[in-house]
Design an enzyme around this catalytic site. Sequence first.
Site, short mmCIF file in Angstrom:
data_model
loop_
_atom_site.label_atom_id
_atom_site.label_comp_id
_atom_site.label_asym_id
_atom_site.label_seq_id
_atom_site.Cartn_x
_atom_site.Cartn_y
_atom_site.Cartn_z
N PHE A 57 64.31 19.50 21.11
CA PHE A 57 65.23 21.16 21.79
C PHE A 57 66.29 21.42 21.63
O PHE A 57 65.38 22.74 20.88
CB PHE A 57 64.99 20.75 23.79
CG PHE A 57 64.92 21.83 24.14
CD1 PHE A 57 64.47 22.82 23.84
CD2 PHE A 57 66.33 21.55 25.07
CE1 PHE A 57 65.13 24.17 24.95
CE2 PHE A 57 66.61 22.91 25.85
CZ PHE A 57 66.16 23.74 25.76
N ASP A 81 58.87 14.04 24.88
CA ASP A 81 59.99 14.40 26.15
C ASP A 81 60.18 12.92 27.39
O ASP A 81 59.40 12.44 27.66
CB ASP A 81 59.40 15.43 27.09
CG ASP A 81 59.82 16.10 27.82
OD1 ASP A 81 60.61 15.54 28.51
OD2 ASP A 81 60.11 17.32 27.78
N VAL A 82 61.34 13.09 27.43
CA VAL A 82 61.69 11.40 28.16
C VAL A 82 60.97 11.78 29.83
O VAL A 82 61.29 10.89 30.59
CB VAL A 82 63.05 11.10 28.43
CG1 VAL A 82 63.77 10.98 26.86
CG2 VAL A 82 64.80 12.76 28.88
N ASN A 129 63.03 7.17 34.73
CA ASN A 129 61.88 6.61 33.31
C ASN A 129 63.12 5.25 32.56
O ASN A 129 62.52 4.73 32.08
CB ASN A 129 61.33 7.45 32.28
CG ASN A 129 59.96 8.24 33.39
OD1 ASN A 129 60.02 8.01 33.78
ND2 ASN A 129 60.33 9.76 32.37
N TYR A 150 73.64 20.94 34.99
CA TYR A 150 73.80 19.80 34.44
C TYR A 150 74.77 19.11 34.80
O TYR A 150 74.34 17.77 35.25
CB TYR A 150 74.45 20.50 32.56
CG TYR A 150 75.00 19.72 31.80
CD1 TYR A 150 74.52 18.74 31.34
CD2 TYR A 150 76.40 19.04 31.60
CE1 TYR A 150 74.38 17.66 30.17
CE2 TYR A 150 76.78 18.84 30.93
CZ TYR A 150 76.35 17.89 29.83
OH TYR A 150 76.25 16.76 28.91
N LYS A 179 73.59 15.65 35.93
CA LYS A 179 74.83 14.25 35.32
C LYS A 179 74.86 13.42 36.29
O LYS A 179 75.34 12.15 36.12
CB LYS A 179 75.91 14.87 34.61
CG LYS A 179 75.36 15.24 33.06
CD LYS A 179 75.10 14.30 32.02
CE LYS A 179 75.01 14.36 31.08
NZ LYS A 179 73.90 13.51 29.97
N THR A 219 83.44 16.91 22.32
CA THR A 219 83.38 16.05 20.88
C THR A 219 82.49 16.95 19.58
O THR A 219 81.68 18.08 20.52
CB THR A 219 82.57 14.49 20.84
OG1 THR A 219 82.92 13.80 22.21
CG2 THR A 219 82.05 14.48 19.66
P1 NAD Z 1 71.87 17.23 21.57
O1 NAD Z 1 71.77 18.59 22.33
O2 NAD Z 1 72.65 17.57 19.95
O3 NAD Z 1 71.63 15.46 21.82
C1 NAD Z 1 70.59 15.83 22.73
C2 NAD Z 1 69.03 15.31 22.22
O4 NAD Z 1 68.40 15.49 22.84
C3 NAD Z 1 68.88 16.49 21.70
O5 NAD Z 1 68.36 16.14 19.80
C4 NAD Z 1 67.62 17.07 22.20
O6 NAD Z 1 66.53 17.49 21.26
C5 NAD Z 1 66.70 15.77 23.08
N1 NAD Z 1 66.02 16.36 24.40
C6 NAD Z 1 66.86 17.05 25.12
N2 NAD Z 1 66.09 17.04 26.43
C7 NAD Z 1 65.04 15.97 25.71
C8 NAD Z 1 63.91 15.52 26.54
N3 NAD Z 1 63.22 15.68 27.51
N4 NAD Z 1 63.63 14.75 25.90
C9 NAD Z 1 63.84 13.93 24.79
N5 NAD Z 1 64.43 14.56 24.14
C10 NAD Z 1 65.69 15.49 24.90
O7 NAD Z 1 73.49 17.03 22.28
P2 NAD Z 1 74.97 16.90 21.97
O8 NAD Z 1 76.24 16.77 22.08
O9 NAD Z 1 74.87 15.03 20.97
O10 NAD Z 1 74.56 15.17 23.46
C11 NAD Z 1 73.81 13.85 23.60
C12 NAD Z 1 74.11 13.49 25.02
O11 NAD Z 1 76.25 13.44 25.79
C13 NAD Z 1 74.40 14.23 26.07
O12 NAD Z 1 73.54 13.76 27.10
C14 NAD Z 1 74.77 15.08 26.82
O13 NAD Z 1 74.94 14.98 28.05
C15 NAD Z 1 75.95 13.91 25.89
N6 NAD Z 1 77.49 14.98 26.54
C16 NAD Z 1 78.00 15.38 25.24
C17 NAD Z 1 79.53 15.99 24.83
C18 NAD Z 1 79.52 16.40 23.72
O14 NAD Z 1 80.67 17.30 23.87
N7 NAD Z 1 78.58 16.62 22.34
C19 NAD Z 1 80.46 15.99 26.19
C20 NAD Z 1 79.34 15.06 26.82
C21 NAD Z 1 79.05 14.85 27.67
#
Ligand code: NAD
Length: 325
Positions: free
Chosen positions: A39, A61-62, A102, A148, A152, A178
Amino acid sequence: MASSVKRVLVTGGAGFLGSHLCERLVGAGHDVICVDNFFTSQKGNVAGLLSRPNFELIRHDVTHPLWLEVDQIYNLACPAAPGHYQYNPIKTMKTSVMGAINVLGMAKRCRAKILQASTSEVYGDPEVHPQPESYVGHVNPIGPRACYDEGKRAAETLFFDYHRSNGVNVRVVRIFNTYGPRMHPYDGRVVSNFIRQALRGEDVTIYGDGAQSRSFCYVDDLIEGLVRMMEGPDQFVGPVNVGNPDEFTIRQLAELTIELTGSRSRIVTRPAVADDPRQRQPDISLARQRLGWEPRVRLRDGLARTVEYFRSVDLSAFRAPTPNY
Ligand code: NAD
Ligand code: UDP
């Protein structure tokens, strides 16, 4: 003796953080299964891993059940940037909640250890600064960020209830902002927006007055924190904050980005966004104490590496997220 090689599932493994985590786990010799629906990511993020015999990629899709046999699960699947998670807020909530159910079900069946990528957003617009894990948060349940934040929060609830009721071996990490290579250039997050704008000589857009603050953690530091938490003692389930406590205003970030890119962009202000937290800084005492973890990469150095990445990619190869109902 139990093998030190694990079968590890990373949901959201093709995303920004997920792809770095997969790389790290494959490099350590584990058998890694990456599950992603792409996505907010593209296969290019894990292209370098596809030829590795200990890496497997599944498009899935999870929100739908999945049957796998694994020893560890890192649950990262969820759009993370405000523009991405607000695109289809109902789907965002489903991904957090149904996705958690899941993978927790899988962890229960396989007796796998499972780590949830939670977020500083569970603190909302915090009234306590910096935020310790004991702070229960200040979240608007009906605002544009709620899909969101509340998704979470509900996932954390599920993790702790599966732990208490079913003895599932869980870990909850609250990740703070991050950044680094492989952020999606059009995710709308502040670091990607500012670097993209500065490299193209476009106006650098500050939302609001730019006095709001964030604490930015470089991706390598973050991945180290996740792995330490997964490998840490079973008694320590978290939640634990993982982030960089060095706090910067958004205006400081804009100025530093312009300096590091050597850009002639101007800084302009745009209207503030709804429910934008004013301040965010992790209290990482617990991570220091229990995991011996703290960030090492300074913003200036990490930002320079991220600028190099953005210079190296063809921005026209990236698309905005696709509808995903
Ligand atoms: P990102 O959007 O790059 O990665 C999320 C991934 O999940 C993507 O590859 C997306 O395609 C996939 N995805 C989304 N919905 C899905 C679904 N229904 N089924 C399967 N795959 C799905 O974001 P990120 O920055 O890499 O974040 C990764 C995780 O870390 C997330 O859970 C996010 O909430 C958490 N997080 C990230 C940050 C940050 O600053 N980057 C901060 C807090 C929390
Ligand atoms: N922001 C900004 N200009 C942009 C993008 C974001 O001023 O082009 C601000 C945003 O309003 C927020 C901060 O930068 O105050 C961090 O935003 P981001 O979307 O990266 O993450 P958040 O921490 O809000 O989830």
